[in-house]
Design a protein around this motif. Structure first.
Motif, PDB file in Angstrom:
ATOM      1  N   SER A  70      54.999  50.432  35.710  1.00 44.40           N
ATOM      2  CA  SER A  70      55.971  51.031  36.486  1.00 44.40           C
ATOM      3  C   SER A  70      56.343  50.114  37.617  1.00 44.40           C
ATOM      4  CB  SER A  70      55.368  52.316  37.312  1.00 44.40           C
ATOM      5  OG  SER A  70      55.268  53.351  36.247  1.00 44.40           O
ATOM      6  N   ASP A  71      55.397  49.316  38.150  1.00 46.11           N
ATOM      7  CA  ASP A  71      55.439  48.463  39.009  1.00 46.11           C
ATOM      8  C   ASP A  71      56.308  47.428  38.646  1.00 46.11           C
ATOM      9  OD1 ASP A  71      54.215  49.713  41.147  1.00 46.11           O
ATOM     10  OD2 ASP A  71      52.360  48.710  40.800  1.00 46.11           O
ATOM     11  N   ALA A 131      60.092  48.542  38.392  1.00 45.57           N
ATOM     12  CA  ALA A 131      60.617  48.498  39.766  1.00 45.57           C
ATOM     13  C   ALA A 131      61.000  47.182  40.195  1.00 45.57           C
ATOM     14  CB  ALA A 131      59.577  49.393  40.495  1.00 45.57           C
ATOM     15  N   ASN A 132      59.943  45.987  39.979  1.00 47.65           N
ATOM     16  CA  ASN A 132      60.440  44.743  40.815  1.00 47.65           C
ATOM     17  C   ASN A 132      61.575  44.204  39.961  1.00 47.65           C
ATOM     18  OD1 ASN A 132      58.251  44.994  42.399  1.00 47.65           O
ATOM     19  ND2 ASN A 132      56.712  43.991  41.104  1.00 47.65           N
ATOM     20  N   ALA A 140      69.541  50.371  41.242  1.00 44.83           N
ATOM     21  CA  ALA A 140      69.365  51.767  40.467  1.00 44.83           C
ATOM     22  C   ALA A 140      70.282  51.290  38.877  1.00 44.83           C
ATOM     23  CB  ALA A 140      69.753  52.868  40.834  1.00 44.83           C
ATOM     24  N   THR A 148      58.827  54.829  33.273  1.00 45.14           N
ATOM     25  CA  THR A 148      60.083  54.332  33.966  1.00 45.14           C
ATOM     26  C   THR A 148      60.504  55.728  34.796  1.00 45.14           C
ATOM     27  OG1 THR A 148      60.605  53.066  31.719  1.00 45.14           O
ATOM     28  CG2 THR A 148      62.602  53.966  33.147  1.00 45.14           C
ATOM     29  N   ALA A 197      59.258  54.348  38.087  1.00 45.26           N
ATOM     30  CA  ALA A 197      60.080  53.279  38.734  1.00 45.26           C
ATOM     31  C   ALA A 197      61.385  53.569  39.069  1.00 45.26           C
ATOM     32  CB  ALA A 197      59.950  52.275  37.488  1.00 45.26           C
ATOM     33  N   VAL A 198      62.063  54.219  38.520  1.00 44.16           N
ATOM     34  CA  VAL A 198      63.434  54.594  38.875  1.00 44.16           C
ATOM     35  C   VAL A 198      63.732  55.523  40.024  1.00 44.16           C
ATOM     36  CG1 VAL A 198      65.631  55.130  37.827  1.00 44.16           C
ATOM     37  CG2 VAL A 198      64.070  53.644  36.672  1.00 44.16           C
ATOM     38  N   LEU A 235      64.904  54.940  43.200  1.00 43.02           N
ATOM     39  CA  LEU A 235      66.329  54.478  43.278  1.00 43.02           C
ATOM     40  C   LEU A 235      67.492  55.285  42.912  1.00 43.02           C
ATOM     41  CD1 LEU A 235      65.623  50.892  41.277  1.00 43.02           C
ATOM     42  CD2 LEU A 235      65.519  51.210  43.792  1.00 43.02           C
TER      43      LEU A 235
END
Length: 323
Positions: A198-199, A202-203, A209, A225, A228-229, A232
């Protein structure tokens, strides 16, 4: 006629003689030029998919490039069971024959259309929707970018105007190759199978987004996901399109994500796409193959070597041609 034949569930095909296809109204008999061995072809032939016929023996294959009676090269498919497309002659619907443009490699079309269309339709549909409001694809997130379909999805996204692609997959070597081919236009994430993914996703998104998530994996990768999203998607609409389930058949979707964010979930497959959209998508994808914007590497085997072709799990698409 000569054909590849699957004699029973979970059996590899063998070369042999099969009955000629039966002429029918609204159909034409065409001559095989090349047919791709796609994942769905293997799964259907083994009887492990909802669209499997459940009857054997059969000729595998769902699509092909073929030559019509007047010599025109067409992309086609939809042969009636028990016939498939890996035979010298194929019965195909007259309304599912797309003439190939001059100069295109017919075997690249045979190899690429099925895996390429999996992402081309959701990406082109999303681009059209965004263009209506003056926007572009921007950032595209592809889950499963190191598979055959995923690699084509990267090319498709770039061909359709994506400024940046985040490619997620397990094969680090393929991710390195994609990075070398696309340079600064791509970021890659090598999956670890842990919550750290997840990180990492995101990174890689770096605060942007994705306008669309093309998901060949689903399962726990989709769940990570969502995490992570979600931050955004507060101000930007994200379309998450499930295309495959290579990482798991089910994924837990947080209800709060759908209530609090502009996050939409949908699927894309033959059962969810109108015939007109399918035909337009095929024509558009074939044009990109002809232009060289989308690259389709492939390996060729004659029908008589169908056993070797079926066993070839290399990085290139496999195409079967007449002897």
């Amino acid at each position: 006629m000569k054909a590849a034949i699957v004699t029973a569930p979970a059996h590899d095909p063998v070369a042999g003689e099969f009955d000629e296809p039966v002429p029918a109204d609204g159909r034409s008999i065409v001559e095989l030029v090349g047919a791709g061995i796609h994942n769905i072809v293997r799964i259907r032939a083994f009887g492990d998919r909802y669209s499997s016929t459940g009857s054997w023996p059969l000729v595998p294959g769902i699509d092909a490039v073929a030559r019509t009676a007047d010599g025109t090269l067409v992309y086609t498919g939809m042969a009636p069971a028990p016939w498939g497309t890996m035979a010298e002659r194929i019965s195909v619907p007259d309304d599912f024959c797309i003439a190939l443009p001059d100069g295109v490699d017919p075997l690249a079309v045979a190899a690429g259309c099925n895996p390429g269309l999996a992402s081309w339709i959701p990406l082109s549909t999303r681009r059209t929707a965004l263009a209506a409001t003056g926007r572009t694809l921007g950032t595209v997130l592809i889950l499963g970018a190191t598979g055959m379909s995923g690699g084509l999805a990267v090319d498709n996204a770039r061909a359709l105007g994506a400024e940046r692609v985040v490619a997620v997959g397990r094969n680090a070597d393929v991710l390195d190759r994609l990075a070398g081919e696309h340079g600064d236009a791509i970021a890659t994430v090598a999956l670890t199978g842990t919550d750290d993914d997840s990180d990492a996703i995101a990174n890689a998104l770096d605060g942007h987004a994705p306008s669309i998530v093309v998901d060949f994996l689903w399962g726990p990768v989709a769940e990570r996901t969502f995490v992570a999203v979600a931050p955004l998607a507060e101000a930007t609409e994200v379309s998450h399109v499930e295309v495959g389930t290579m990482a798991g058949a089910d994924a837990r979707v947080p209800g709060a994500l759908l209530r609090s964010r502009r996050y939409t979930l949908s699927g894309s497959g033959l059962g969810s796409v109108d015939h007109e959209v399918l035909m337009e998508g095929l024509a558009g994808f074939i044009e990109q193959v002809a232009a060289g914007t989308v690259r389709v590497p492939y390996t060729v085997y004659p029908l008589s070597r169908i056993g070797e072709a079926w066993a070839d799990r290399g990085p290139e698409r496999v195409v079967v041609v007449p002897d």
